[in-house]
Each structure stands twice: as structure tokens, then as C-alpha cells.
Design an enzyme around this catalytic site. Sequence first.
Site, PDB file in Angstrom:
ATOM      1  CB  CYS A  21      54.800 -29.392  83.463  1.00 46.81           C
ATOM      2  SG  CYS A  21      55.387 -30.648  84.604  1.00 46.81           S
ATOM      3  CG  HIS A  77      55.915 -25.647  84.848  1.00 46.80           C
ATOM      4  ND1 HIS A  77      54.981 -26.065  85.775  1.00 46.80           N
ATOM      5  CD2 HIS A  77      56.875 -26.609  84.819  1.00 46.80           C
ATOM      6  CE1 HIS A  77      55.358 -27.232  86.275  1.00 46.80           C
ATOM      7  NE2 HIS A  77      56.499 -27.579  85.717  1.00 46.80           N
ATOM      8  CG  ASN A  98      57.211 -29.356  88.845  1.00 50.20           C
ATOM      9  OD1 ASN A  98      56.042 -29.209  88.501  1.00 50.20           O
ATOM     10  ND2 ASN A  98      58.153 -29.745  88.013  1.00 50.20           N
TER      11      ASN A  98
HETATM   12  N1  COA Z   1      70.259 -34.321  97.446  1.00 47.38           N
HETATM   13  C1  COA Z   1      71.593 -34.390  97.413  1.00 47.38           C
HETATM   14  N2  COA Z   1      72.288 -34.781  96.332  1.00 47.38           N
HETATM   15  C2  COA Z   1      71.591 -35.074  95.228  1.00 47.38           C
HETATM   16  C3  COA Z   1      70.197 -35.021  95.186  1.00 47.38           C
HETATM   17  C4  COA Z   1      69.529 -34.619  96.355  1.00 47.38           C
HETATM   18  N3  COA Z   1      68.193 -34.527  96.418  1.00 47.38           N
HETATM   19  N4  COA Z   1      69.786 -35.371  93.954  1.00 47.38           N
HETATM   20  C5  COA Z   1      70.878 -35.644  93.237  1.00 47.38           C
HETATM   21  N5  COA Z   1      71.979 -35.482  94.009  1.00 47.38           N
HETATM   22  C6  COA Z   1      73.374 -35.677  93.657  1.00 47.38           C
HETATM   23  C7  COA Z   1      73.563 -36.622  92.495  1.00 47.38           C
HETATM   24  O1  COA Z   1      73.531 -37.965  92.918  1.00 47.38           O
HETATM   25  C8  COA Z   1      74.906 -36.208  91.985  1.00 47.38           C
HETATM   26  O2  COA Z   1      75.889 -36.788  92.794  1.00 47.38           O
HETATM   27  P1  COA Z   1      77.270 -37.316  92.163  1.00 47.38           P
HETATM   28  O3  COA Z   1      77.920 -36.099  91.557  1.00 47.38           O
HETATM   29  O4  COA Z   1      78.000 -37.851  93.349  1.00 47.38           O
HETATM   30  O5  COA Z   1      76.881 -38.329  91.148  1.00 47.38           O
HETATM   31  C9  COA Z   1      74.926 -34.700  92.225  1.00 47.38           C
HETATM   32  O6  COA Z   1      73.916 -34.443  93.206  1.00 47.38           O
HETATM   33  C10 COA Z   1      74.649 -33.901  90.990  1.00 47.38           C
HETATM   34  O7  COA Z   1      73.529 -34.489  90.345  1.00 47.38           O
HETATM   35  P2  COA Z   1      72.832 -33.815  89.126  1.00 47.38           P
HETATM   36  O8  COA Z   1      71.661 -34.649  88.697  1.00 47.38           O
HETATM   37  O9  COA Z   1      73.852 -33.471  88.092  1.00 47.38           O
HETATM   38  O10 COA Z   1      72.310 -32.459  89.816  1.00 47.38           O
HETATM   39  P3  COA Z   1      71.707 -31.193  89.147  1.00 47.38           P
HETATM   40  O11 COA Z   1      72.463 -29.999  89.512  1.00 47.38           O
HETATM   41  O12 COA Z   1      71.402 -31.416  87.686  1.00 47.38           O
HETATM   42  O13 COA Z   1      70.310 -31.085  89.918  1.00 47.38           O
HETATM   43  C11 COA Z   1      68.000 -31.509  89.519  1.00 47.38           C
HETATM   44  C12 COA Z   1      69.370 -32.122  89.807  1.00 47.38           C
HETATM   45  C13 COA Z   1      66.997 -32.647  89.383  1.00 47.38           C
HETATM   46  C14 COA Z   1      67.633 -30.616  90.691  1.00 47.38           C
HETATM   47  C15 COA Z   1      68.103 -30.672  88.208  1.00 47.38           C
HETATM   48  O14 COA Z   1      68.693 -31.440  87.193  1.00 47.38           O
HETATM   49  C16 COA Z   1      66.764 -30.203  87.741  1.00 47.38           C
HETATM   50  O15 COA Z   1      66.077 -29.497  88.431  1.00 47.38           O
HETATM   51  N6  COA Z   1      66.377 -30.569  86.513  1.00 47.38           N
HETATM   52  C17 COA Z   1      65.071 -30.225  85.974  1.00 47.38           C
HETATM   53  C18 COA Z   1      64.060 -31.167  86.550  1.00 47.38           C
HETATM   54  C19 COA Z   1      62.664 -30.640  86.403  1.00 47.38           C
HETATM   55  O16 COA Z   1      62.415 -29.483  86.598  1.00 47.38           O
HETATM   56  N7  COA Z   1      61.751 -31.549  86.070  1.00 47.38           N
HETATM   57  C20 COA Z   1      60.388 -31.238  85.894  1.00 47.38           C
HETATM   58  C21 COA Z   1      60.196 -30.456  84.640  1.00 47.38           C
HETATM   59  S1  COA Z   1      58.543 -30.054  84.399  1.00 47.38           S
END
Ligand code: COA
Length: 321
Positions: free
Chosen positions: A111, A248, A278
Site C-alpha cells: 500500500c 492511503h 482499500n
Molecule cells: N463482520 C462482522 N463481524 C466481523 C467481521 C465482519 N466483516 N470481521 C470481524 N468480525 C468480528 C470478529 O470475528 C470479532 O468477533 P468476536 O469478538 O466474536 O471474536 C469481532 O468482529 C471483532 O473483531 P476485530 O478483528 O477485533 O475487529 P476490529 O474492530 O479490529 O475490526 C478490522 C477489524 C479488520 C476492520 C480492523 O482491525 C482494521 O481495519 N484493521 C486494519 C486493516 C487494514 O487496514 N489493512 C490494510 C492496511 S493497508
Amino acid sequence: MSIRIIGTGSALPEKIVGNRDLTELVETSDEWIKERTGIGSRHISTGETLVSLTANACERALENAGREAADVELLLVATCSPERNIPCAACQVQSAIGANQAVAFDLNAACAGFLFALNTAWAYVEAGIYKNALVAGGEVLSKIVDWTDRGTCILFGDGAGAVYVEKCETGGILGFVQHSDGTKGDVLKCDSRALKNPYVDRPMEAQYVQMDGREVFAFAVRQVPASIQEVLEKTGIGAADIDLFVLHQANKRIIEGISKRLSVDLDRFPINLDRVGNMSAAAIPVLLDELNRQGRLKSGMKLVLSGFGAGLTYGACVMEW
Ligand code: COA
């Protein structure tokens, strides 16, 4: 001496996939995706290729600049989702647009790829080797995303953006910083082919994007504002003097966190991830092209561009438009 962006272009696949469409594939909801990421929809290829999208973006950038493909000296394509291992995407784009005189090669810094490619073009021009460049970021991430993994498939989109740059004596890119931390490579990865030859046959690993979302989130809100501060100090420009922070586009909450850490109003951080998701290396040039075509980039404005992602890689540059 520096480089100035003279023209911008972008291309997105025709098909738009909304959050509700994804509820047919994985257990998720429009509300959850919007609240946790800010994403509402993304463009997904149903036939457009990395090369066709990137070539379109490059042609539009040249048209916007009023320049000819035949006069381009350097053509860089930042991508982590090429169609082929060889030849590189940049050579395929070169052939598609007729940039016959250009030296063309790819650059993969995920990215942060577009930003690193722009800085590379700057270095070539600064060294007196080339006078102009086409710098593109293109991705068809939909082919490396696991569409059964709700933690990743909701995030990504396909598309391409490009800028045409030329040598300038004043203004343009005023300074940049870039960093890599390979020790954290496992938090966001996608395997290539396994080692398989007559002497060894290792089992195939999953060839899809795998991500520790929380780790990536924490990295972004910590390191991106630090690298922006670093480039501002290096160029002697205050955050208050920056008109727009073109970041980004990964997650709206990441952008909000960065704006808070920099004590800069969120309205100076343009956002399009709600419509495109993204798009990795394509994110910054697509957003730049949208801003340019909306007439929001005025001559003399100061911009910060900042990219971050797998590698880990991150960095920022300051430029005068
Ligand atoms: N829909 C519903 N629930 C979801 C889900 C979805 N698409 N994806 C994950 N969950 C659930 C998980 O299973 C978890 O459930 P649990 O508590 O029962 O185990 C809960 O939501 C929380 O998961 P978590 O991973 O802690 O969520 P989060 O708030 O961290 O959000 C992302 C997840 C991926 C959206 C977030 O971590 C993020 O955006 N990170 C950066 C990723 C990124 O930008 N990557 C590219 C960089 S260039």
C-alpha cells in the site's frame, strides 16, 4: 530540482459491490462494515485486468497533462497483484499505451507502493537521468482475497491511478521520508507459489491475503503520524500550512486517529474509501485524480501524501501543487 505532477488519471472496474452484497458471501452486515471501516462499497473486476486498468489510468494522466506517450522516459507501476510474474506489468502497460521510449519496471511496496514509486521517479530526475515519468499504482486485489474470510474480503477493492510528472526547478515534491520494517511482515501477507521442482515438493500454502487486523491498525495510527511529523520537520513546514493530507485509504477510523494525533481537522483529510474500499497501491493516485478533476487542487497548495501497508512499509512526502 524536483518533480511536479502535471496530470492525473484513474480507472475503476464497472461492477460496484455494496456491503449488502457481501452479506450473501460471509456473515457480516452493512452496519458493522461501515462502523468499523467507513467502507460502503468497492469496485470489483469482472474482466478488467491490472494492465487494462493501469493503461487506462496512464492514458488519462497523459491526456490530462497534454503529453504524448511516446515522450515518456520512465514508467513505474506499483502493484502487489500483477497478472504475470514476467513480464512485469509496467512493460505490458508500456506496450498497451505506446510509451516506446520509456524504461519500464514494477515496484512492490504494497500500500506504500505508489508513494515509493513517486519518490523513485524523483530520485531519477534529481540525479539527472530522466526528465519525466509516468507513475502508476494499480491493483486487482479481488483475485488474492479470500472471499470466505470476513476479516479481509470486506476491505479491498480493485482499480488504478496514475500521475505524469516532469522535472521542475521550484515547488513540486519538497521532501519525503520512507521506512520499512520487515520484522513485522507476517501481520499482512499473501504467499506466492510454493517451492516445487524435481528435487523438492513443499505443500502449497494458502495463496490469499492473511491479516492481523488489530496489529495493522495499531501500526498505522502510531507510525503514519510519526512519519508525517518527520517529513514536516525535514521540510520545515508546519502541519497548519498543509492544505490537504492525501492518505492511503484503508480505514476511516485510521484516518481519524491520524488526524487526532496530528491535531489537524478531519476536513483536511479527503476520503473516498467509502466508495472504493482499500485499493492498496492504487488508493493515493485514484484519490489525487478525483481531487484534481473536482478542481480541489489549486496551484501553490501544499499537500502531504502518505502511504502505509504490508512489509511493513510506510512513508510520506510534502509537495506543492
Ligand atoms: N463482520 C462482522 N463481524 C466481523 C467481521 C465482519 N466483516 N470481521 C470481524 N468480525 C468480528 C470478529 O470475528 C470479532 O468477533 P468476536 O469478538 O466474536 O471474536 C469481532 O468482529 C471483532 O473483531 P476485530 O478483528 O477485533 O475487529 P476490529 O474492530 O479490529 O475490526 C478490522 C477489524 C479488520 C476492520 C480492523 O482491525 C482494521 O481495519 N484493521 C486494519 C486493516 C487494514 O487496514 N489493512 C490494510 C492496511 S493497508
